[in-house]
Design an enzyme around this catalytic site. Structure first.
Site, PDB file in Angstrom:
ATOM      1  N   THR A 174       0.614  -1.106   0.173  1.00  0.00           N
ATOM      2  CA  THR A 174       0.422  -0.005   0.016  1.00  0.00           C
ATOM      3  C   THR A 174       0.817   1.405  -0.339  1.00  0.00           C
ATOM      4  O   THR A 174       1.656   1.867   0.655  1.00  0.00           O
ATOM      5  CB  THR A 174      -0.867  -0.322   1.192  1.00  0.00           C
ATOM      6  OG1 THR A 174      -1.139  -1.384   0.833  1.00  0.00           O
ATOM      7  CG2 THR A 174      -1.906   1.033   1.342  1.00  0.00           C
ATOM      8  N   ARG A 202     -12.519  -9.305  -2.930  1.00  0.00           N
ATOM      9  CA  ARG A 202     -11.631  -9.071  -1.232  1.00  0.00           C
ATOM     10  C   ARG A 202     -11.619  -7.301  -0.995  1.00  0.00           C
ATOM     11  O   ARG A 202     -10.534  -6.587  -2.135  1.00  0.00           O
ATOM     12  CB  ARG A 202     -10.490  -9.627  -0.945  1.00  0.00           C
ATOM     13  CG  ARG A 202     -10.160  -9.683   0.696  1.00  0.00           C
ATOM     14  CD  ARG A 202      -9.083  -7.950   0.184  1.00  0.00           C
ATOM     15  NE  ARG A 202      -8.279  -7.971   1.746  1.00  0.00           N
ATOM     16  CZ  ARG A 202      -7.970  -7.165   2.095  1.00  0.00           C
ATOM     17  NH1 ARG A 202      -7.058  -6.658   1.022  1.00  0.00           N
ATOM     18  NH2 ARG A 202      -6.467  -7.074   3.060  1.00  0.00           N
ATOM     19  N   GLY A 204     -10.438  -4.388   1.081  1.00  0.00           N
ATOM     20  CA  GLY A 204      -8.843  -4.162   2.137  1.00  0.00           C
ATOM     21  C   GLY A 204      -9.529  -3.009   3.165  1.00  0.00           C
ATOM     22  O   GLY A 204     -10.926  -2.196   2.838  1.00  0.00           O
ATOM     23  N   ASP A 205      -8.879  -2.257   4.501  1.00  0.00           N
ATOM     24  CA  ASP A 205      -9.166  -1.417   5.018  1.00  0.00           C
ATOM     25  C   ASP A 205      -8.736   0.242   3.714  1.00  0.00           C
ATOM     26  O   ASP A 205      -9.397   1.227   3.944  1.00  0.00           O
ATOM     27  CB  ASP A 205      -7.796  -1.234   5.817  1.00  0.00           C
ATOM     28  CG  ASP A 205      -6.883  -1.263   5.571  1.00  0.00           C
ATOM     29  OD1 ASP A 205      -5.754  -1.777   4.599  1.00  0.00           O
ATOM     30  OD2 ASP A 205      -5.933   0.042   5.811  1.00  0.00           O
ATOM     31  N   THR A 225      -1.069   1.252   6.473  1.00  0.00           N
ATOM     32  CA  THR A 225      -0.841   0.798   5.847  1.00  0.00           C
ATOM     33  C   THR A 225      -0.834  -1.007   6.578  1.00  0.00           C
ATOM     34  O   THR A 225      -0.652  -0.857   8.233  1.00  0.00           O
ATOM     35  CB  THR A 225       0.941   0.375   4.965  1.00  0.00           C
ATOM     36  OG1 THR A 225       1.216  -0.349   4.640  1.00  0.00           O
ATOM     37  CG2 THR A 225       1.322   1.526   5.813  1.00  0.00           C
ATOM     38  N   GLY A 226      -0.300  -1.974   6.106  1.00  0.00           N
ATOM     39  CA  GLY A 226      -0.522  -2.733   6.075  1.00  0.00           C
ATOM     40  C   GLY A 226      -1.756  -4.541   6.153  1.00  0.00           C
ATOM     41  O   GLY A 226      -2.122  -4.017   4.928  1.00  0.00           O
ATOM     42  N   GLY A 228      -4.979  -4.971   5.548  1.00  0.00           N
ATOM     43  CA  GLY A 228      -6.251  -4.632   5.827  1.00  0.00           C
ATOM     44  C   GLY A 228      -7.322  -5.180   6.753  1.00  0.00           C
ATOM     45  O   GLY A 228      -8.005  -4.429   7.159  1.00  0.00           O
TER      46      GLY A 228
HETATM   47  N1  GLY Z   1      -3.766  -2.435   3.682  1.00  0.00           N
HETATM   48  C1  GLY Z   1      -4.063  -3.187   2.593  1.00  0.00           C
HETATM   49  C2  GLY Z   1      -5.109  -3.803   2.332  1.00  0.00           C
HETATM   50  O1  GLY Z   1      -4.822  -4.874   2.752  1.00  0.00           O
HETATM   51  O2  GLY Z   1      -5.399  -4.312   1.456  1.00  0.00           O
END
Ligand code: GLY
Length: 320
Positions: A174, A202, A204-205, A225-226, A228
């Site tokens: 990310t 899917r 994510g965050d 970041t990380g 999600g």
């Molecule tokens: N942080 C990005 C994701 O998990 O999609």
């Protein structure tokens, strides 16, 4: 207020060749310099979009043209941004063939009454705005991944084991930016290809307001970041922003929230960058390493740093 911008190129392992690290540092440096240049004529929102667009186009990060594919080898992108002045937000999720999803997220914020649009609907909008074009994928990477995928599909029953078993490349994650302009307006943006070998659809965050990004004038701006799934369950970005009041040190707040998240989920899986309403900066991760850059009229820094040594970067960020 002295304008400032920070970007991150993802928290993760960063167990890559020195050349890759140097390229990432160069791209982040170019992104913060461009973001600051744009901010001198425009706003913090303009700055975060400009910086993220450059990094999406670089192909060096898990975003835009460098994004990791999903398990079917399709690239599905997520991005979101927030204007701390208006609390306007826009985001796109699971969108294909939109090389700069952050630009589309901005259109959703400014031109629609929605915050988050996914998949086909987002692609229709992208076509309307001239933001749709086929994403080229890295042929070498595609071949490696397809080979490993075939091995996996022929041998494994349980999809969850795939990234661990075949050491697929979740080495970094990310991109994101936070900025404050001369009027004290804050903005945050985040863009990603999501986790490598995610299941189709899917999300994510990164496109989730409050999880992957958040900005509120008078408080702060955060890009996360990380993993999600962990970040969403913790609502990381909004939690950090709500803890800020212009007096507490945003770096200490980041450490506290990320360590609490690690305690709750039993693993260090995330990182974030932060700017508060006074222009104080912070960057911290509970993963092995993180890529971060920052720029003000005083200085520019760009580093890929192991988390154990992140204090040294924090010292440089304080001098921006
Ligand atoms: N942080 C990005 C994701 O998990 O999609």
């Amino acid at each position: 207020m002295k304008p400032k911008i920070l970007v991150h190129g993802g928290a993760g392992e960063w167990n890559v060749e020195p050349k890759t690290v140097e390229q990432a540092r160069g791209e982040m440096k170019a992104a913060v310099i461009e973001g600051l240049r744009i901010m001198k004529k425009g706003s913090s929102v303009d700055a975060v979009v400009a910086a993220i667009t450059l990094m999406e186009d670089s192909g060096k990060f898990n975003a835009g043209s460098g994004a990791y594919p999903n398990i079917e080898y399709d690239i599905e992108l997520d991005a979101g941004l927030m204007d701390g002045r208006t609390l306007g937000a826009g985001a796109v999720a699971s969108v294909r063939n939109v090389p700069n999803p952050v630009e589309l997220a901005r259109k959703i914020m400014t031109d629609t009454r929605h915050v988050l649009i996914s998949g086909r609907g987002a692609e229709i909008l992208a076509k309307g705005y001239g933001l749709y074009s086929k994403l080229k994928v890295d042929k070498a990477r595609k071949d490696i991944i397809n080979r490993r995928m075939k091995q996996y599909i022929s041998k494994e029953k349980w999809i969850r084991t795939l990234p661990v078993k075949y050491r697929l490349p979740p080495v970094r994650d990310t991109i994101g930016a936070v900025a404050i302009d001369e009027n004290g307006n804050l903005a945050a943006a985040t863009s990603t290809g999501g986790t490598a070998f995610k299941l189709p659809g899917r999300i994510g965050d990164s496109p989730v307001c409050g999880a992957g990004f958040y900005a509120m004038n008078g408080k702060g701006a955060v890009s996360a970041t990380g993993e999600g799934e962990d970040i969403m369950r913790y609502s990381l970005s909004s939690r950090v922003v709500w803890d800020l009041d212009g007096r507490v040190d945003p770096y200490m707040v980041l450490i506290r929230e990320l360590q609490e998240m690690k305690r709750l989920f039993g693993r260090g899986s995330a990182g974030a960058i932060v700017l508060d309403s006074r222009g104080n900066c912070g960057a911290y991760a509970t993963t092995r390493a993180m890529a971060v850059a920052g720029c003000s009229q005083n200085a520019v820094i760009s580093e890929v740093v192991e988390s154990v040594g992140i204090d040294s970067v924090q010292e440089k960020l304080r001098r921006l």
